[in-house]
Every structure is written in C-alpha cells, then in structure tokens.
Design a protein around this motif. Structure first.
Motif, PDB file in Angstrom:
ATOM      1  N   ALA A  17      -0.423  -2.798   5.229  1.00 29.15           N
ATOM      2  CA  ALA A  17      -1.175  -2.382   3.936  1.00 29.15           C
ATOM      3  C   ALA A  17      -1.720  -3.505   3.127  1.00 29.15           C
ATOM      4  N   ALA A  18      -1.274  -4.830   3.439  1.00 31.44           N
ATOM      5  CA  ALA A  18      -2.046  -6.061   2.553  1.00 31.44           C
ATOM      6  C   ALA A  18      -3.445  -6.131   2.754  1.00 31.44           C
ATOM      7  N   PRO A  19      -4.152  -6.508   1.505  1.00 32.82           N
ATOM      8  CA  PRO A  19      -3.374  -6.750   0.340  1.00 32.82           C
ATOM      9  C   PRO A  19      -3.207  -5.847  -0.819  1.00 32.82           C
ATOM     10  N   ARG A  20      -3.213  -4.440  -0.165  1.00 24.76           N
ATOM     11  CA  ARG A  20      -2.959  -3.569  -1.236  1.00 24.76           C
ATOM     12  C   ARG A  20      -1.362  -3.433  -1.370  1.00 24.76           C
ATOM     13  N   PRO A  21      -0.882  -3.247  -2.608  1.00 26.19           N
ATOM     14  CA  PRO A  21       0.469  -3.302  -2.881  1.00 26.19           C
ATOM     15  C   PRO A  21       1.030  -1.899  -2.705  1.00 26.19           C
ATOM     16  N   LEU A  22       2.370  -1.860  -2.302  1.00 26.47           N
ATOM     17  CA  LEU A  22       2.947  -0.420  -2.205  1.00 26.47           C
ATOM     18  C   LEU A  22       4.115  -0.553  -3.125  1.00 26.47           C
ATOM     19  N   THR A  23       4.289   0.639  -3.917  1.00 26.04           N
ATOM     20  CA  THR A  23       5.418   0.633  -4.604  1.00 26.04           C
ATOM     21  C   THR A  23       6.835   1.006  -4.080  1.00 26.04           C
ATOM     22  N   VAL A  24       7.628   0.787  -4.899  1.00 30.00           N
ATOM     23  CA  VAL A  24       9.001   1.005  -4.475  1.00 30.00           C
ATOM     24  C   VAL A  24       9.187   2.415  -3.988  1.00 30.00           C
ATOM     25  N   ALA A  25       8.571   3.479  -4.775  1.00 30.33           N
ATOM     26  CA  ALA A  25       8.869   4.925  -4.407  1.00 30.33           C
ATOM     27  C   ALA A  25       8.209   5.079  -3.236  1.00 30.33           C
ATOM     28  N   THR A  26       6.956   4.596  -2.824  1.00 30.63           N
ATOM     29  CA  THR A  26       6.183   4.888  -1.530  1.00 30.63           C
ATOM     30  C   THR A  26       7.033   4.359  -0.424  1.00 30.63           C
ATOM     31  N   LEU A  27       7.710   3.096  -0.576  1.00 34.28           N
ATOM     32  CA  LEU A  27       8.507   2.447   0.653  1.00 34.28           C
ATOM     33  C   LEU A  27       9.716   3.284   0.685  1.00 34.28           C
TER      34      LEU A  27
END
Length: 241
Positions: A17-27
C-alpha cells in the motif's frame, strides 16, 4: 494464521500500500482479528526495528518505508535448509547472530505449502552443540562491535591476549574475520599504529566513542599476516559478470 505469519503478512500489506497509510481498522478486517490485536502487532513490529510509523488525524494510519525493507523473496526448501545449517554452524556467539535468527524466522514464516513443510522437516534434522565457554562472546561486546562496523565508528577496547595480558586499545574497525572456529575484529589499532586482529572472545570490554573512523581496506590490513589469504565466503561474494 499464527502470529509470526501474520506479522510477516502485515509488513507485506503495508509495503504493497505504501506510501498510502492503512488504518488499524482496515488491517484488523484484512487479517480477521480485533483492533487491539492489530494495534499490538503493529507496535511489536515498530519495537523490533521494522520501519513502520503511524500518523494521527484524518487520512492518517500506519505506513512503512519500502526503501528500508526487502520485497518478497521465494526460497526453495534446499535454500531454507542451507540457511538453517549456516546458522547452526555459526552459533549464538557469532556476529549478527540475533539478526540472523530473526531473519530465518521471517523466511520460515513466509514459506507455504510443500516447500514450507520440507524446509521445517530438514531444519529439524540440524543440531549443534552449544559453544564452549572459551568461544563465548558477551552479547554487549558483540553488539558494540556490530554497531561500530555499521556506523564506522571508533571503539575503545580492553583486550586480553593469548598470554593473559590485558591492555587498552583504541581501534578503527575495518571488518570481521572467521578463522579456526573463532571470530576476529580486524581494525587499525591506534595504540600499536598497525592493523590488528582482535579475537572477539578475548575482548573484555568494548566502549563506543562516537568518533567517526577513517575508512580502511580490509585486505590491506590483513596483508603480511597469517590471514593474508582470507577470502569472502562464496555465499556472500558477488557473482561474476
């Protein structure tokens, strides 16, 4: 999915996904675990030195620096077994032993299917007797040597020679030498004003100075010594062009 496998997969998910951040909820949803479990996994990665970071606020989340990690590498059962054998031969007192152990764990966790089962079965057949006391290297000394080589910084040593005489040395590290079952720090010794090899298990203390060391050619320091014919291991040497 066990935790070791999930941690490896988390790194690859962030890398993809980098450099796009992923949320804890998504992970958490991606790996079918609770948010608290995902948060703990991410914290564990950060604390172990994986280059992950979090940004707060709208649009924030967890990211990884892809330049600081390796892309997925696929190993055969033979390759994974070879690494296990090399680690067994090196022993816990060898330089970078801790990093080598975690690297192998990541390799094992990343393998799936018949290759994974074969690699684990073969690795289980590899055993090694613990190192004898005279071969043991204190972890603090090993860490100081590793960091000095990585940062190219000067070390202050308390060294005991073969006759049992102790001396203080200030050295500029150049590299590591494996010989006769022992590891040596090869360095320019300011005290003796010459290249010297310091057996790691004879270093009584090692203190970083923070001073940058000038570069030294390893082969040049070994010239005219008993280790003049030392060569880079075949496994790490650059392939011919």
């Amino acid at each position: 999915m066990n935790r070791t496998t999930r941690l490896y997969a988390l790194v690859e998910e962030l890398r993809a996904a980098a450099p796009r951040p992923l949320t804890v909820a998504t992970l958490a949803a991606r790996f079918e675990v609770g948010r608290r479990t995902a948060q703990r996994d991410l914290q564990a990665l950060m604390e172990s030195g994986v280059p992950v970071r979090t940004t707060a606020g709208r649009g924030g989340g967890w990211t990884i620096d892809p330049a600081m990690t390796l892309p997925p590498i696929h190993f055969t059962a033979d390759e994974a077994s070879a690494l296990a054998a090399a680690l067994a031969a090196a022993g816990a007192g060898a330089p970078y032993a801790g990093a080598a152990r975690t690297a192998y764990q990541k390799i094992a966790a990343s393998m799936t299917g018949p290759a994974s089962a074969a690699a684990r079965e073969r690795s289980a057949r590899i055993v090694a007797l613990p190192a004898q006391t005279h071969d043991a290297v204190h972890s603090a000394i090993r860490t100081a040597v590793e960091q000095a080589l990585a940062g190219n910084t000067v070390l202050r040593l308390s060294y005991v020679d073969a006759a049992g005489r102790e001396s203080d040395r200030v050295v500029e590290p150049a590299g590591l030498l494996a010989a006769g079952g022992c590891w040596y720090l090869v360095a320019w010794c300011r005290t003796r004003r010459a290249g010297r090899g310091f057996r790691l298990d004879r270093i009584a203390a090692a203190a970083p100075t923070g001073e940058q060391a000038p570069p030294h050619d390893l082969a040049e320091l070994l010239r005219d010594s008993a280790a003049a014919g030392a060569v880079q291991p075949t496994a790490t040497a650059s392939p011919p062009r």
